[in-house]
Every structure is written in C-alpha cells, then in structure tokens.
Design an enzyme around this catalytic site. Sequence first.
Site, mmCIF file in Angstrom:
data_model
loop_
_atom_site.group_PDB
_atom_site.id
_atom_site.type_symbol
_atom_site.label_atom_id
_atom_site.label_comp_id
_atom_site.label_asym_id
_atom_site.label_seq_id
_atom_site.Cartn_x
_atom_site.Cartn_y
_atom_site.Cartn_z
ATOM 1 N N ASP A 115 36.505 30.670 68.547
ATOM 2 C CA ASP A 115 36.364 28.924 68.769
ATOM 3 C C ASP A 115 35.470 29.066 68.151
ATOM 4 O O ASP A 115 34.664 29.731 66.436
ATOM 5 C CB ASP A 115 36.301 29.386 70.295
ATOM 6 C CG ASP A 115 37.345 27.423 70.411
ATOM 7 O OD1 ASP A 115 36.154 26.978 70.525
ATOM 8 O OD2 ASP A 115 38.402 27.746 71.087
ATOM 9 N N HIS A 146 33.584 23.411 71.813
ATOM 10 C CA HIS A 146 34.293 23.660 72.475
ATOM 11 C C HIS A 146 34.860 24.775 73.048
ATOM 12 O O HIS A 146 36.000 24.817 74.218
ATOM 13 C CB HIS A 146 35.155 23.389 70.934
ATOM 14 C CG HIS A 146 36.671 23.596 71.010
ATOM 15 N ND1 HIS A 146 37.583 24.239 71.026
ATOM 16 C CD2 HIS A 146 37.548 22.372 71.304
ATOM 17 C CE1 HIS A 146 39.061 24.513 70.985
ATOM 18 N NE2 HIS A 146 39.354 23.410 71.257
ATOM 19 N N SER A 343 44.570 23.275 73.312
ATOM 20 C CA SER A 343 42.831 23.819 73.467
ATOM 21 C C SER A 343 42.543 24.409 74.865
ATOM 22 O O SER A 343 42.402 25.330 74.952
ATOM 23 C CB SER A 343 41.917 23.404 73.139
ATOM 24 O OG SER A 343 41.640 22.772 71.452
#
Length: 478
Positions: A115, A146, A343
Amino acid sequence: MRPTNRTHRGTHGHRGLALLATVGMLTLCGPTFPVTAQQAEENRPSDPPPLDLGKQASSEPLSPQKDFTQQQACMQASNGGPTITEEPWSQRILGIERAHSQGWKGQGQTVAVIDTGVNPHPRLPRLRDGGSAVPQGGALTDCDGHGTIVAGIIAAVPTPDTGFVGVAPQSTILSIRQSSALYQNEATGKTVGNTITMAQAINSAVRQGADVVNISQASCQPIASAAGRPGNAKLHSAVHNAYRSGVVVVAAAGNTGDKCRKNPPSDPTTAVLPAWFDKYVLTVASVDAQGAPSEFTVPGPWVDVAAPGENLTSLDPGRNGDGLANRITHGSDGRPQPVQGTSFAAPYVSGLVALMQQKFTEQDTPLSPGEIMERIEKTAQHPGGTEGRNDIIGYGMINPMAALNDVVPAEHGAAAAPVEPRRLESHVFPQENWVAIAIALGGAVGGLGTVFFTAFLMNAIRKVRAREAGTSTPESQA
C-alpha cells in the site's frame, strides 16, 4: 497539514479523530500504460492472457523509484473532538469477537500490506518494515494515510476504552510501501506505483515470509489492450508465484472513477488488476450496513466475495496518531467524508484468511490457498444468481464463523449440492394428453355414478323392509 474535527454520532463524549487527506481517498484504479498489443483471446475476451510457466518469478528488489518528488506534506494526526467508543457495525455483522472468543486471533500469521506504507501506532505492536518504492521515509511512513487504515482493520489490538478491534489482532503486519499519490514525476505527471512495482512488492512479500498479501490498490485498464503490457505479465507471474508458495493474495475490486468503470454483466470492458488474475487472487467487493452492494464497487466476473466497505472505523492514519477515525477530510472543500471504499473491504477478508490459517495450521490440517479461497466463497451469504453468485458481489458477504467452523463438502470428498435455483415455469408442466384426460374424467364420472346408485338401492331396501314390518315411512303419513 491541519486536521479538522468531525461530528460524532455516538452517545459517548470523548476524543474523535477526523483527518485531512492531502489528496483525498486513494482511488483504487491506478495508472494506465501505453497500449502495446491487442488481446489475443477470441472466445473469452474477459480472460487474462495465459501464464508463461517457463518464466521464473521476478527477483527484482523493490527499491525507491527515481525522479519522483514530494508535492504535498504528509498527513498529520488529528487532535481534539469526541472519541469513538462504540463497536463498529462491521464487527457486529461479521461476528469478529465470536471468532476471537474461540482463540482465533491470527497468532503466528504475517499479513503483507502492499500500500502507501503504514504509520506506527500504539495499537499496531507487531509492525515490520518490508521495503519501499517511495523515495523517502521507508515502509513505516504513510504520507497518504491509506495503508494505515488498511493495517488497522486487519491487526489493531483491542483497548478497554473502545469497541474497535482488528480482525486478526495478534497477526504481524509487514508493510511494503508500493505507491503514493503525493510523489510525482514532474516530467510525466505520474505518481509512484504501477503494475511493475506491485509485482515486485508481491514477490518481496513472499520472500519475506508473508502468509497473506493484502492489496487495497488496483490498476484499471481497457480490457482489449491489457493483455500485452509487460508490467501486467510480471504481475500475473507474481500472483501465480504467491499462490504456488502457499500465500493467499487478497485484492480490492476497485472503485468507480476516471479509469475504473462499471462492467456490464458477463461482458467486461475494463480489466481491474490484480483482480483480473482470478485463479490466484481473492477479489473483494464492498457492501453497506444493509448488505446492499456499494454504489462505487466495480463489478466483474473476477469478483469473489464482499465485505463491509462503507462508514467504517479504523486507526488514525496520520503521523503520530494514537486514536481512531471514522471520517476523513479530503478535497478542496475540506468537508469530512466517511471512511469507505473497496480498499477497506479487502482487509476484512485478509484478516479472516489469517484466522483460518492459524486455526487449520494449529489443528494440523493446513489448507492450500485454493482451499482457503473456496471455503470463504462457499460459506459466504450467497446472493441470487446462477450458482449463487453475481458479478457485483461474487458469492456474497463473507461469514467468518462459517468459514472457520462449517464443513465444506469438497473437504471430505462429498459432492456439493447444486446451487442453481429451480424455477417454476410453464415449460415444467407436460403437454396436454387428451386420451389420458378422457380416461381420468371417465373414471371420475363412473365413480360418482356408482356412489349415487348405491345410495338409491340402499334407500329402496329400507322402504321394502319397513312395509313388510307393517310400518310406514314419513312421506306416506296423512
């Protein structure tokens, strides 16, 4: 970067965390690449190109990309506001704590989070640096925020003052920083991260002993041109190598956006990578609290299951954060938005895989990646559709307790029951057979005639016997 507060809808007044995302929630549809070839498949254009088994998995190390400079400051932790104390809806509906009460918490399992990096957090005590393609900071830096949210959903440990806990809180997070939207090549305008660096990251995760690989990023490309791109071939080889090495790769289905478009049923026009390589990847769509598919989730024949992906709670993803967040401020207007996206559905499945691997390994019945993927699919809450799946949410929302405890027919040699529903339609009934109908009607009429004749005969006998005994019937009296 300055944080903004968010309004807490709970009943407890404590400290809540809303975060300023410098470039907004990462879109899962990654960069596209120049068209180099047309897809060769004619019968099934949705299928990826065949894997070249003669090629070995790439051993190229994941190293910082050159000629990328940071364009914005890294995300910082929020301060002030009320605290999130209630148990998130996603945990309640999945029954995470029930799995924990049985002793399955992911102990001994390593989940690679490929990520934007993962920021250290007090509730991530088992966090490892697995390497970075971003020029500065290493894998334990997350300027975008994120990857930290993803890692929190997988492995955050519980605390007495909140109801939030990761799916596999005793697992280890191996952070591999593969991309960042904050670093840009000024000449090309591209940001760090593509299918080549993703392939390198997967191979690196396997070499470093990962049991599960979570990829909450994707590259969306026109399916007609995706087959001939060299980076895609390397990515295909990487997920195949992970599968053969006993590593389960979990990937997000993708969010709709500029490059990620919704595919029509059974006729996709957009390939989502690595989900496209369905045989070796467990692809996760998003559903809301009512179990309905999220509007943003990208359909495709490669979608396998679904998990909660809206209005979620996870760790404060800012640098030096120590709390939780359920809203993130992004975009030019600075308005807080819920934590949502495929996600954040994918890490629920990655955490479940870690629980399953712990259980079946400790019981000396380890499952292969294919068996784990099949078990999760077969025990999901199937939607309507052929064979209990559709292109939007696959085989349906995951059911962790069923995946951990139920018996799957294939595991003990029994054939699975047919799943396709039988429809009651006009063609189910036989055509009219007039001979049979006439015989049936004749039999019915004859039977009724026999009943009436018998009743008439019995009544006549009673009258005769009554006269012989010197009595009279009521009808003969004056």
